[in-house]
Scaffold this motif. Structure first.
Motif, PDB file in Angstrom:
ATOM      1  N   GLN A  14      70.161 -13.464  -7.386  1.00 60.61           N
ATOM      2  CA  GLN A  14      71.420 -13.583  -8.124  1.00 60.61           C
ATOM      3  C   GLN A  14      71.163 -13.922  -9.588  1.00 60.61           C
ATOM      4  O   GLN A  14      71.790 -13.350 -10.500  1.00 60.61           O
ATOM      5  CB  GLN A  14      72.294 -14.651  -7.472  1.00 60.61           C
ATOM      6  CG  GLN A  14      72.822 -14.275  -6.093  1.00 60.61           C
ATOM      7  CD  GLN A  14      73.590 -15.399  -5.439  1.00 60.61           C
ATOM      8  OE1 GLN A  14      73.388 -16.577  -5.753  1.00 60.61           O
ATOM      9  NE2 GLN A  14      74.473 -15.046  -4.522  1.00 60.61           N
ATOM     10  N   THR A  15      70.228 -14.840  -9.802  1.00 61.88           N
ATOM     11  CA  THR A  15      69.944 -15.272 -11.175  1.00 61.88           C
ATOM     12  C   THR A  15      69.364 -14.143 -12.002  1.00 61.88           C
ATOM     13  O   THR A  15      69.804 -13.878 -13.133  1.00 61.88           O
ATOM     14  CB  THR A  15      68.967 -16.461 -11.154  1.00 61.88           C
ATOM     15  OG1 THR A  15      69.573 -17.551 -10.471  1.00 61.88           O
ATOM     16  CG2 THR A  15      68.588 -16.872 -12.563  1.00 61.88           C
ATOM     17  N   HIS A  16      68.364 -13.453 -11.447  1.00 59.39           N
ATOM     18  CA  HIS A  16      67.724 -12.394 -12.229  1.00 59.39           C
ATOM     19  C   HIS A  16      68.598 -11.154 -12.331  1.00 59.39           C
ATOM     20  O   HIS A  16      68.445 -10.368 -13.262  1.00 59.39           O
ATOM     21  CB  HIS A  16      66.360 -12.076 -11.638  1.00 59.39           C
ATOM     22  CG  HIS A  16      65.359 -13.163 -11.880  1.00 59.39           C
ATOM     23  ND1 HIS A  16      65.143 -14.185 -10.991  1.00 59.39           N
ATOM     24  CD2 HIS A  16      64.553 -13.417 -12.950  1.00 59.39           C
ATOM     25  CE1 HIS A  16      64.233 -15.020 -11.473  1.00 59.39           C
ATOM     26  NE2 HIS A  16      63.856 -14.573 -12.663  1.00 59.39           N
ATOM     27  N   ASP A  21      71.740  -7.940 -16.101  1.00 58.92           N
ATOM     28  CA  ASP A  21      73.034  -7.525 -16.645  1.00 58.92           C
ATOM     29  C   ASP A  21      73.115  -7.817 -18.140  1.00 58.92           C
ATOM     30  O   ASP A  21      73.642  -7.006 -18.917  1.00 58.92           O
ATOM     31  CB  ASP A  21      74.161  -8.249 -15.913  1.00 58.92           C
ATOM     32  CG  ASP A  21      74.312  -7.795 -14.460  1.00 58.92           C
ATOM     33  OD1 ASP A  21      73.791  -6.709 -14.133  1.00 58.92           O
ATOM     34  OD2 ASP A  21      74.929  -8.535 -13.670  1.00 58.92           O
ATOM     35  N   VAL A  22      72.601  -8.984 -18.558  1.00 57.04           N
ATOM     36  CA  VAL A  22      72.631  -9.352 -19.978  1.00 57.04           C
ATOM     37  C   VAL A  22      71.803  -8.370 -20.789  1.00 57.04           C
ATOM     38  O   VAL A  22      72.232  -7.868 -21.845  1.00 57.04           O
ATOM     39  CB  VAL A  22      72.125 -10.799 -20.176  1.00 57.04           C
ATOM     40  CG1 VAL A  22      71.931 -11.098 -21.665  1.00 57.04           C
ATOM     41  CG2 VAL A  22      73.088 -11.799 -19.567  1.00 57.04           C
ATOM     42  N   ILE A  23      70.594  -8.074 -20.320  1.00 56.78           N
ATOM     43  CA  ILE A  23      69.721  -7.158 -21.058  1.00 56.78           C
ATOM     44  C   ILE A  23      70.299  -5.747 -21.064  1.00 56.78           C
ATOM     45  O   ILE A  23      70.234  -5.035 -22.074  1.00 56.78           O
ATOM     46  CB  ILE A  23      68.311  -7.162 -20.441  1.00 56.78           C
ATOM     47  CG1 ILE A  23      67.699  -8.563 -20.546  1.00 56.78           C
ATOM     48  CG2 ILE A  23      67.413  -6.157 -21.146  1.00 56.78           C
ATOM     49  CD1 ILE A  23      66.409  -8.731 -19.782  1.00 56.78           C
ATOM     50  N   ALA A  24      70.885  -5.339 -19.927  1.00 59.61           N
ATOM     51  CA  ALA A  24      71.496  -4.010 -19.870  1.00 59.61           C
ATOM     52  C   ALA A  24      72.642  -3.889 -20.876  1.00 59.61           C
ATOM     53  O   ALA A  24      72.809  -2.843 -21.525  1.00 59.61           O
ATOM     54  CB  ALA A  24      71.998  -3.731 -18.461  1.00 59.61           C
ATOM     55  N   ILE A 390      61.665  -5.294 -17.816  1.00 60.69           N
ATOM     56  CA  ILE A 390      60.564  -5.150 -16.848  1.00 60.69           C
ATOM     57  C   ILE A 390      60.279  -6.491 -16.173  1.00 60.69           C
ATOM     58  O   ILE A 390      60.087  -6.571 -14.949  1.00 60.69           O
ATOM     59  CB  ILE A 390      59.308  -4.610 -17.553  1.00 60.69           C
ATOM     60  CG1 ILE A 390      59.546  -3.165 -18.025  1.00 60.69           C
ATOM     61  CG2 ILE A 390      58.093  -4.677 -16.633  1.00 60.69           C
ATOM     62  CD1 ILE A 390      58.447  -2.622 -18.911  1.00 60.69           C
ATOM     63  N   ILE A 391      60.254  -7.555 -16.967  1.00 61.83           N
ATOM     64  CA  ILE A 391      59.996  -8.887 -16.412  1.00 61.83           C
ATOM     65  C   ILE A 391      61.080  -9.275 -15.415  1.00 61.83           C
ATOM     66  O   ILE A 391      60.805  -9.777 -14.318  1.00 61.83           O
ATOM     67  CB  ILE A 391      59.905  -9.923 -17.555  1.00 61.83           C
ATOM     68  CG1 ILE A 391      58.667  -9.651 -18.418  1.00 61.83           C
ATOM     69  CG2 ILE A 391      59.869 -11.344 -16.995  1.00 61.83           C
ATOM     70  CD1 ILE A 391      58.613 -10.478 -19.682  1.00 61.83           C
ATOM     71  N   MET A 392      62.342  -9.032 -15.790  1.00 60.57           N
ATOM     72  CA  MET A 392      63.458  -9.374 -14.905  1.00 60.57           C
ATOM     73  C   MET A 392      63.407  -8.561 -13.603  1.00 60.57           C
ATOM     74  O   MET A 392      63.645  -9.093 -12.511  1.00 60.57           O
ATOM     75  CB  MET A 392      64.794  -9.114 -15.625  1.00 60.57           C
ATOM     76  CG  MET A 392      65.097 -10.106 -16.735  1.00 60.57           C
ATOM     77  SD  MET A 392      65.455 -11.742 -16.109  1.00 60.57           S
ATOM     78  CE  MET A 392      65.662 -12.628 -17.663  1.00 60.57           C
TER      79      MET A 392
END
Length: 419
Positions: A14-16, A21-24, A390-392
């Motif tokens: 859920q967190t990632h 979503d933020v990065i998108a 990528i990290i997320m």
């Protein structure tokens, strides 16, 4: 512990997912003018310290239920600048926010894509009014006063900016003509002239004709002078005045009885100077020059915006005047602004009230530089955003695998119990 692994994995997913979503959202707005990117920040969830067998370890060991999204913070880095073909497109070079308003609500943005609507209001592309301070020097389409600048009012008293499409700079009749030169000492007629603008805006001629007084009275030299106000072609005579100018033995002007002349309804002061500043009568060649005040009428050539946010009207007669100022707001905590959209924000209790910077005299100022024909692009850095994505995604996959592993362990435990 296996149950806890389920919770940890689910919280991680859920967190990632929120981080993705933020990065998108950042990546989808990479071409949005004035966009401010955001970063997801995480914290541990219900972490507990573990007892270790040795007190010599410098590492605090702990276990918890994974991570949670603690905040989403604004990236305050400035975006790069893009060239535009509109003079009303603006970019803030430093700190600050433009103020825009619709239905009485003020919001704040770095997107300076502005234009004039049908009512000549300065607005955003979707009709929000741009806020600022209007100069009080326009009445019924006529500029009533030439201003070097328009001072910003209080932050809470800014208004929409409306400028007429047609604006007249009224004629300013000539009130003084100044003559300079040397009449020499030869007994011959000398003529000097100056241009003068009358109340109708017509250019006329103020003509001075000098002839030596006969007889001369020593010491010094005296000249009769006839002043004529006439049209440039000499066909119309508006006024004629006479006088005497006297010079001492060194050629310095000591008296002048010629004072004013009527220029088609406008009184003009004739300034011949004094001593050696103006008209002289000394040995040497004759020469003359003149200057005058007064400004012809001019029509609006266009509006421009300078680096101080001043809206400047330029007229066909070459005159410029400030007619308004665009407001640039500042906040104690920009990150505390409430996000309305990717480019627009509202004040909140965390951001504090919008304020203006002040100079040493306590006068409200923009506090930064503004440039036109430019727009600030999104401050999203694509290489950083893709790396974070990528990290997320890998973190999301890891948490997903932890759930799968916990499930497998649970199945083995159940099968062992059954056997």
């Amino acid at each position: 512990m296996m149950t806890q692994a389920f919770y940890t994995g689910i919280n991680g997913i859920q967190t990632h997912q929120s981080g993705i979503d933020v990065i998108a959202d950042n990546l989808s707005n990479i071409s949005t003018v004035g966009f401010r990117s955001y970063s997801a920040e995480f914290s541990s969830l219900f972490e507990e310290a573990l007892n270790t067998s040795s007190g010599l370890s410098s590492i605090d060991s702990g276990i918890g239920l994974g991570a949670t999204l603690s905040s989403v913070s604004m990236n305050e880095d400035r975006g790069s600048f893009m060239l535009s073909d509109r003079s009303t497109d603006l970019a803030i070079l430093g700190d600050g926010w433009f103020g825009i308003q619709s239905n009485g609500r003020s919001i704040y943005t770095r997107d300076g894509a502005f234009t004039f609507d049908a009512n000549r209001d300065l607005v955003t592309n979707d009709g929000y009014y741009v806020l600022g301070t209007m100069g009080s020097n326009i009445t019924d389409g006529v500029l009533t006063e030439q201003l070097a600048e328009v001072g910003l009012g209080e932050a809470s008293a800014q208004e929409k900016l409306r400028f007429p499409e047609n604006l007249l700079f009224p004629v300013q009749p000539t009130t003084e003509v100044k003559f300079q030169g040397n009449l020499s000492v030869e007994n011959t007629t000398r003529v000097v002239s100056a241009k003068a603008i009358d109340a109708k805006g017509d250019k006329n001629n103020i003509r001075l004709e000098f002839t030596q007084v006969d007889p001369q009275v020593a010491p010094g030299i005296q000249w009769n002078v006839v002043a004529t106000s006439q049209s440039l072609d000499g066909q119309k005579i508006y006024d004629t005045q006479t006088g005497v100018v006297k010079f001492d033995e060194s050629g310095a002007l000591i008296s002048n009885t010629l004072s004013t002349i009527d220029n088609n309804g406008a009184a003009v002061n004739i300034n011949a100077g004094s001593a050696y500043d103006g008209i002289t009568s000394i040995s040497g060649e004759f020469y003359a020059s003149s200057s005058s005040n007064g400004i012809e009428a001019g029509e609006l050539a266009g509006y421009d915006i300078n680096r101080n946010g001043e809206i400047v009207a330029t007229f066909t007669n070459g005159i410029q005047s400030s007619v308004g100022a665009i407001a640039v707001y500042h906040f104690a905590n920009d990150r505390g602004l409430e996000k309305v959209s990717g480019t627009r924000f509202a004040e909140s209790s965390n951001s504090g009230k919008p304020i203006f910077f002040k100079d040493a005299q306590g006068k409200n100022i923009v506090g930064t530089d503004i440039t036109n024909y430019k727009l600030e692009s999104s401050n999203v850095k694509i290489e950083v955003a893709l790396s974070e994505m990528i990290i997320m995604q890998r973190a999301y996959d890891a948490n997903s695998k932890s759930i799968t592993t916990a499930d497998e362990m649970m199945q083995k435990a159940l099968s062992m119990d059954a056997s």
